[in-house]
Design a protein around this motif. Sequence first.
Motif, PDB file in Angstrom:
ATOM      1  N   UNK A   1       0.768  -1.141  -0.075  1.00 49.85           N
ATOM      2  CA  UNK A   1      -0.003  -0.089  -0.159  1.00 49.85           C
ATOM      3  C   UNK A   1       0.885   1.231   0.012  1.00 49.85           C
ATOM      4  N   UNK A   2       2.146   0.940  -0.038  1.00 49.92           N
ATOM      5  CA  UNK A   2       3.231   2.223  -0.112  1.00 49.92           C
ATOM      6  C   UNK A   2       3.543   2.769   1.132  1.00 49.92           C
ATOM      7  N   UNK A   3       3.281   1.927   2.393  1.00 48.70           N
ATOM      8  CA  UNK A   3       3.862   2.526   3.664  1.00 48.70           C
ATOM      9  C   UNK A   3       5.298   2.277   3.809  1.00 48.70           C
ATOM     10  N   UNK A   4       5.948   3.357   4.570  1.00 49.74           N
ATOM     11  CA  UNK A   4       7.243   3.247   4.808  1.00 49.74           C
ATOM     12  C   UNK A   4       7.705   2.606   5.923  1.00 49.74           C
ATOM     13  N   UNK A   5       9.003   1.966   6.125  1.00 51.33           N
ATOM     14  CA  UNK A   5       9.263   1.150   7.137  1.00 51.33           C
ATOM     15  C   UNK A   5       9.078   1.914   8.667  1.00 51.33           C
ATOM     16  N   UNK A   6       9.314   3.109   8.662  1.00 50.12           N
ATOM     17  CA  UNK A   6       9.233   3.667  10.140  1.00 50.12           C
ATOM     18  C   UNK A   6       7.469   3.942  10.290  1.00 50.12           C
ATOM     19  N   UNK A   7       6.786   4.130   9.073  1.00 52.64           N
ATOM     20  CA  UNK A   7       5.240   4.123   9.332  1.00 52.64           C
ATOM     21  C   UNK A   7       4.633   2.994   9.805  1.00 52.64           C
ATOM     22  N   UNK A   8       5.231   1.666   9.269  1.00 54.92           N
ATOM     23  CA  UNK A   8       4.792   0.427   9.562  1.00 54.92           C
ATOM     24  C   UNK A   8       4.909   0.169  10.898  1.00 54.92           C
ATOM     25  N   UNK A   9       6.135   0.562  11.550  1.00 55.87           N
ATOM     26  CA  UNK A   9       6.640   0.266  12.948  1.00 55.87           C
ATOM     27  C   UNK A   9       5.628   1.057  13.808  1.00 55.87           C
ATOM     28  N   UNK A  10       5.581   2.250  13.766  1.00 59.34           N
ATOM     29  CA  UNK A  10       5.026   3.141  14.541  1.00 59.34           C
ATOM     30  C   UNK A  10       3.360   3.088  14.600  1.00 59.34           C
ATOM     31  N   UNK A  11       2.827   2.877  13.363  1.00 56.31           N
ATOM     32  CA  UNK A  11       1.546   2.742  13.268  1.00 56.31           C
ATOM     33  C   UNK A  11       0.639   1.486  13.097  1.00 56.31           C
ATOM     34  N   UNK A  12       1.599   0.389  12.938  1.00 55.47           N
ATOM     35  CA  UNK A  12       1.266  -0.878  12.784  1.00 55.47           C
ATOM     36  C   UNK A  12       1.753  -1.921  13.909  1.00 55.47           C
ATOM     37  N   UNK A  13       3.154  -1.969  14.022  1.00 59.21           N
ATOM     38  CA  UNK A  13       3.795  -2.808  15.016  1.00 59.21           C
ATOM     39  C   UNK A  13       3.413  -2.219  16.319  1.00 59.21           C
ATOM     40  N   UNK A  14       3.621  -0.924  16.749  1.00 58.32           N
ATOM     41  CA  UNK A  14       3.656  -0.583  18.020  1.00 58.32           C
ATOM     42  C   UNK A  14       2.149  -0.705  18.489  1.00 58.32           C
ATOM     43  N   UNK A  15       0.913  -0.447  18.091  1.00 61.64           N
ATOM     44  CA  UNK A  15      -0.269  -0.564  18.558  1.00 61.64           C
ATOM     45  C   UNK A  15      -0.369  -2.092  18.938  1.00 61.64           C
ATOM     46  N   UNK A  16      -0.180  -3.191  17.996  1.00 59.15           N
ATOM     47  CA  UNK A  16      -0.279  -4.620  18.060  1.00 59.15           C
ATOM     48  C   UNK A  16       0.699  -5.005  19.309  1.00 59.15           C
ATOM     49  N   UNK A  17       1.833  -4.585  19.382  1.00 55.86           N
ATOM     50  CA  UNK A  17       2.672  -4.872  20.435  1.00 55.86           C
ATOM     51  C   UNK A  17       2.515  -4.111  21.886  1.00 55.86           C
ATOM     52  N   UNK A  18       1.420  -3.667  22.194  1.00 56.39           N
ATOM     53  CA  UNK A  18       1.079  -2.844  23.283  1.00 56.39           C
ATOM     54  C   UNK A  18       1.350  -3.807  24.466  1.00 56.39           C
ATOM     55  N   UNK A  19       0.812  -5.007  24.577  1.00 63.17           N
ATOM     56  CA  UNK A  19       1.260  -5.728  25.939  1.00 63.17           C
ATOM     57  C   UNK A  19       2.578  -5.948  26.271  1.00 63.17           C
ATOM     58  N   UNK A  20       3.436  -5.891  25.278  1.00 60.21           N
ATOM     59  CA  UNK A  20       4.928  -6.142  25.423  1.00 60.21           C
ATOM     60  C   UNK A  20       5.647  -4.920  25.792  1.00 60.21           C
ATOM     61  N   UNK A  21       5.118  -3.922  25.253  1.00 62.14           N
ATOM     62  CA  UNK A  21       5.423  -2.303  25.580  1.00 62.14           C
ATOM     63  C   UNK A  21       5.054  -2.036  27.029  1.00 62.14           C
ATOM     64  N   UNK A  22       3.814  -2.521  27.200  1.00 64.81           N
ATOM     65  CA  UNK A  22       3.338  -2.400  28.644  1.00 64.81           C
ATOM     66  C   UNK A  22       4.217  -3.265  29.826  1.00 64.81           C
ATOM     67  N   UNK A  23       4.776  -4.318  29.505  1.00 65.90           N
ATOM     68  CA  UNK A  23       5.418  -4.761  30.519  1.00 65.90           C
ATOM     69  C   UNK A  23       6.948  -4.314  30.624  1.00 65.90           C
ATOM     70  N   UNK A  24       7.402  -4.136  29.274  1.00 65.64           N
ATOM     71  CA  UNK A  24       8.889  -3.639  29.269  1.00 65.64           C
ATOM     72  C   UNK A  24       8.950  -2.091  29.926  1.00 65.64           C
ATOM     73  N   UNK A  25       7.905  -1.396  29.591  1.00 63.00           N
ATOM     74  CA  UNK A  25       7.773  -0.023  30.126  1.00 63.00           C
ATOM     75  C   UNK A  25       7.854  -0.068  31.816  1.00 63.00           C
ATOM     76  N   UNK A  26       7.154  -0.990  32.459  1.00 65.22           N
ATOM     77  CA  UNK A  26       7.012  -1.044  33.721  1.00 65.22           C
ATOM     78  C   UNK A  26       8.585  -1.590  34.332  1.00 65.22           C
TER      79      UNK A  26
END
Length: 272
Positions: free
Chosen positions: A172-197
């Motif tokens: 769809x033309x998305x760049x790598x940074x766009x994919x990471x921050x707009x697609x991967x980060x929302x999906x990975x919220x659980x692991x971001x939560x535990x690692x943030x703590x």
Amino acid sequence: MKTFKMERLFVIILLILGGIIVSVPFIWMISSSFKPESEVLQIPPTLIPENPTLENYANLFESMNFGVYLRNTLIIVLFSFVGLFFNAMAGYGFAKYQFKGREKIFYIVLATMMIPAQVTMIPVYLILNEMGLTNTMTGIVLPGLAAAFSIFLFRQFMTTIPTDLIEAARLDGAGELYIFFRLIVPIAKPIFAVQGILTFIGAWNSFLWPLIIANDESLYTLSVGLSLLQGQYANNFGLQMAGAAFMVVPIIIIFSFFQKYIVEGFTMSGIK
């Protein structure tokens, strides 16, 4: 059935007693932090302060520069969260990118987890000394920007994200940074939560490395300040209890609210 109920009652009573025993030192610390110096060692002791005061907490900032220590600790916490995103990017790269030597490099990262941090402190110190970064805030925060354990957890979680989803975003033309921050980060919220703590707790409690790399008191953290408190005011137990409470209470609050994410995050990373 009756035996089962008796066993359950016994376990509940045992857990309550254990909880009380474990909680007594913490309750005593909080209580003593609000007592005047004369009341801390009073016999018989009082659990609830008879003359509650905030003088001990005021002295922390007036006599011990805890305001400076707090600022430095918050700076370390902030940059630790920046490092958290670097670790997430590295984990994402190991999970979803194909490049030569990927597995070997990842095994090297895992191997560093087997080396105690105390072993690498001297080489890291010598490197930073050659770069002129000793006794600077940069030298304090720089080694903490990457953590092998954090990279490992992110990699384990992100291997479960469908590659087809990422490929569809690229088509769809998305760049790598766009994919990471707009697609991967929302999906990975659980692991971001535990690692943030875990990142917050580690940065908030940072003691040994700031003590080694910095010899200027203006760069000390709360943990280092608390150790100085125990040396300079060894007989002022109320002041020491106030310093300990100031260190511990934020961690207790964070852990109480987000402890379920720690368990869930480890479970998801280990099983998936």
